[in-house]
Design an enzyme around this catalytic site. Sequence first.
Site, PDB file in Angstrom:
ATOM      1  N   HIS A  70       0.858  -1.185   0.000  1.00 30.17           N
ATOM      2  CA  HIS A  70       0.000   0.000   0.000  1.00 30.17           C
ATOM      3  C   HIS A  70       0.895   1.237   0.000  1.00 30.17           C
ATOM      4  O   HIS A  70       1.703   1.434   0.911  1.00 30.17           O
ATOM      5  CB  HIS A  70      -0.942  -0.004   1.209  1.00 30.17           C
ATOM      6  N   ALA A  71       0.697   2.062  -1.027  1.00 26.29           N
ATOM      7  CA  ALA A  71       1.650   3.125  -1.318  1.00 26.29           C
ATOM      8  C   ALA A  71       1.885   4.087  -0.153  1.00 26.29           C
ATOM      9  O   ALA A  71       3.007   4.486   0.127  1.00 26.29           O
ATOM     10  CB  ALA A  71       1.159   3.895  -2.542  1.00 26.29           C
ATOM     11  N   ARG A  72       0.814   4.462   0.547  1.00 29.06           N
ATOM     12  CA  ARG A  72       0.932   5.526   1.551  1.00 29.06           C
ATOM     13  C   ARG A  72       1.504   5.041   2.877  1.00 29.06           C
ATOM     14  O   ARG A  72       1.741   5.860   3.779  1.00 29.06           O
ATOM     15  CB  ARG A  72      -0.436   6.141   1.791  1.00 29.06           C
ATOM     16  N   GLU A  73       1.724   3.753   3.007  1.00 28.05           N
ATOM     17  CA  GLU A  73       2.177   3.196   4.295  1.00 28.05           C
ATOM     18  C   GLU A  73       3.699   3.254   4.364  1.00 28.05           C
ATOM     19  O   GLU A  73       4.403   2.242   4.371  1.00 28.05           O
ATOM     20  CB  GLU A  73       1.590   1.779   4.451  1.00 28.05           C
TER      21      GLU A  73
ATOM     22  N   ASN B 262      -3.743  -5.379  -2.393  1.00 34.01           N
ATOM     23  CA  ASN B 262      -3.996  -6.401  -1.375  1.00 34.01           C
ATOM     24  C   ASN B 262      -5.434  -6.929  -1.421  1.00 34.01           C
ATOM     25  O   ASN B 262      -5.938  -7.500  -0.460  1.00 34.01           O
ATOM     26  CB  ASN B 262      -3.665  -5.865   0.021  1.00 34.01           C
TER      27      ASN B 262
ATOM     28  N   ARG C   8      -3.226   4.952  -2.061  1.00 32.62           N
ATOM     29  CA  ARG C   8      -3.070   3.591  -1.520  1.00 32.62           C
ATOM     30  C   ARG C   8      -2.767   2.535  -2.594  1.00 32.62           C
ATOM     31  O   ARG C   8      -2.019   1.603  -2.378  1.00 32.62           O
ATOM     32  CB  ARG C   8      -4.387   3.228  -0.806  1.00 32.62           C
TER      33      ARG C   8
ATOM     34  N   TYR D  16     -11.152  -7.386   9.909  1.00 38.47           N
ATOM     35  CA  TYR D  16     -12.367  -7.545   9.104  1.00 38.47           C
ATOM     36  C   TYR D  16     -12.063  -8.547   8.001  1.00 38.47           C
ATOM     37  O   TYR D  16     -10.905  -8.786   7.672  1.00 38.47           O
ATOM     38  CB  TYR D  16     -12.784  -6.209   8.473  1.00 38.47           C
TER      39      TYR D  16
ATOM     40  N   GLU E  94       0.823  -5.060  10.722  1.00 36.54           N
ATOM     41  CA  GLU E  94       0.485  -3.636  10.642  1.00 36.54           C
ATOM     42  C   GLU E  94       1.357  -2.914  11.654  1.00 36.54           C
ATOM     43  O   GLU E  94       1.217  -3.113  12.860  1.00 36.54           O
ATOM     44  CB  GLU E  94      -0.992  -3.401  11.009  1.00 36.54           C
TER      45      GLU E  94
HETATM   46  O1  0X9 Z   1      -6.909  -4.173   4.349  1.00 32.19           O
HETATM   47  C1  0X9 Z   1      -5.747  -4.545   4.152  1.00 32.19           C
HETATM   48  O2  0X9 Z   1      -5.321  -4.853   3.043  1.00 32.19           O
HETATM   49  C2  0X9 Z   1      -4.789  -4.607   5.355  1.00 32.19           C
HETATM   50  N1  0X9 Z   1      -4.980  -3.449   6.185  1.00 32.19           N
HETATM   51  S1  0X9 Z   1      -4.517  -1.962   5.654  1.00 32.19           S
HETATM   52  O3  0X9 Z   1      -5.038  -0.985   6.590  1.00 32.19           O
HETATM   53  N2  0X9 Z   1      -2.949  -1.850   5.710  1.00 32.19           N
HETATM   54  O4  0X9 Z   1      -4.991  -1.769   4.333  1.00 32.19           O
HETATM   55  C3  0X9 Z   1      -5.050  -5.861   6.139  1.00 32.19           C
HETATM   56  C4  0X9 Z   1      -4.926  -7.138   5.355  1.00 32.19           C
HETATM   57  C5  0X9 Z   1      -5.161  -8.382   6.181  1.00 32.19           C
HETATM   58  N3  0X9 Z   1      -5.114  -9.584   5.384  1.00 32.19           N
HETATM   59  C6  0X9 Z   1      -6.142 -10.031   4.622  1.00 32.19           C
HETATM   60  N4  0X9 Z   1      -7.304  -9.475   4.647  1.00 32.19           N
HETATM   61  N5  0X9 Z   1      -5.919 -11.066   3.860  1.00 32.19           N
HETATM   62 ZN    ZN Z   2      -1.828  -1.829   3.993  1.00 31.50          ZN
END
Ligand code: 0X9
Ligand code: ZN
Length: 420
Positions: free
Chosen positions: A179-182, A252, A234, A357, A380
């Site tokens: 994720h780009a902004r991280e 992702n 992102r 989630y 994270e």
């Molecule tokens: O939502 C995501 O891709 C991840 N959180 S973020 O805030 N960095 O975007 C969590 C991903 C957890 N893994 C899976 N859902 N497979």
């Molecule tokens: Zn992320």
Amino acid sequence: MKTLVVFASLLVLAAGRPETRPNPHGAQVLRVVPEQASQVHYLRGLLLQGNYDFWTEPRAVGHPVDIMVRAFQLPQLKKTLSQVGLRYTVKISNVAALLSKQRAAQEAARASGSRAMDWTSYHTYQEIMDWLESLAADHPDLCKVENVGSSFEGRTMKMLTLGKGGPGKPAIFIDGGIHAREWISPATVTYMINELVTKRDTYDDILSNVNFYFMPSINPDGYDYTFTDDRLWRKTRSDTNSIFGCKGADPNRNWGFHWMEVGASDEPCTEIYAGSEPFSEVEMRNVRDQIIKHGSDIKVYLTFHAFSQLWMYPWGWTSALPDDWQDLDDLAKSAVDALTSVYGTHYDIGSSTNVIYAAAGGSDDWAKGEGNVKYAYTIELRDTGEYGFLLPPEQILPSGEETFEGVKVVANFVRNTYGK
Ligand code: 0X9
Ligand code: ZN
């Protein structure tokens, strides 16, 4: 009337992420804490609409949700929240001010020093790639850099292999920056690489018995875009068929394991657009191909994100747990104990669906479900929302130090469990 409704909803959709540079002036990050399941549900609906930038997604009752809201959206959202009985606090009152403060600090740090790698400021994609090459040039017996493909916009993607034991040793695959902004993710991953290389004698045992594959920045186009245009971008930067010109997919949500089943969107203007098909994003195909290539050697897959301080394992596509979840949980606990021992930073542990989630198409799920990597984790990093994605560069070093302690526990585990 019908035309009007259609037109109005098109406008609302387009407001989510129009393909123009977003104006952060007056934007705020609001924090809401749902107190009932129906409120969690409501917030998830709001997320899927794609009009607001959720910095953290709705998890469960009692867990804070941070939403960045642009100035023109504030009155409407505040009204909507109060209608469903959701109270909010202002977590970041002036996003624009924080952005310009950080830009100034970043520019000052970079003006005074060279463009060489350090962990007191954040670095561009090119600087990170150049640095990887310099490591390989300086330590040819320990490091190898390979070009493993190009990004959508043509940036070369590089992978660093680290290890002295030769091929066939058990391996750990580590990526960052999906994720780009991280920004703290590539910064932390490069910190760990630097420790292993510059203190190679200290880590001789690990480096002689375990191989590492590092790809610190696997969304190069998105990452560069956060330096040039939109710090809070992102996704990737690929073309979509969006009539609004919205670009990019959530990398992702793009992996081909239970793709699009839950927690992802087929609407290109949302932040969780899964792409037109599994692995539509070339960057993710490039990473996937390296995991496949090194196949059964890879015992652990670590993918670094931000923020929320979580050490998570699969599954993200279902609340059911993998059969061997206890093994993953045990190793996560040992790693987090070591991490916390450095600065007391608290991390939660669990399966991603249960901790945050359900969201299908994540790289961790693919690594375990299709790549057969037993220990697949999404981590994270800092913080828990004080700065969120805009983590000040002063926190790069502590993040690196504490995370490296956790990763060393994982590396020693691999050495002891799979080493011959
Ligand atoms: O939502 C995501 O891709 C991840 N959180 S973020 O805030 N960095 O975007 C969590 C991903 C957890 N893994 C899976 N859902 N497979
Ligand atoms: Zn992320």
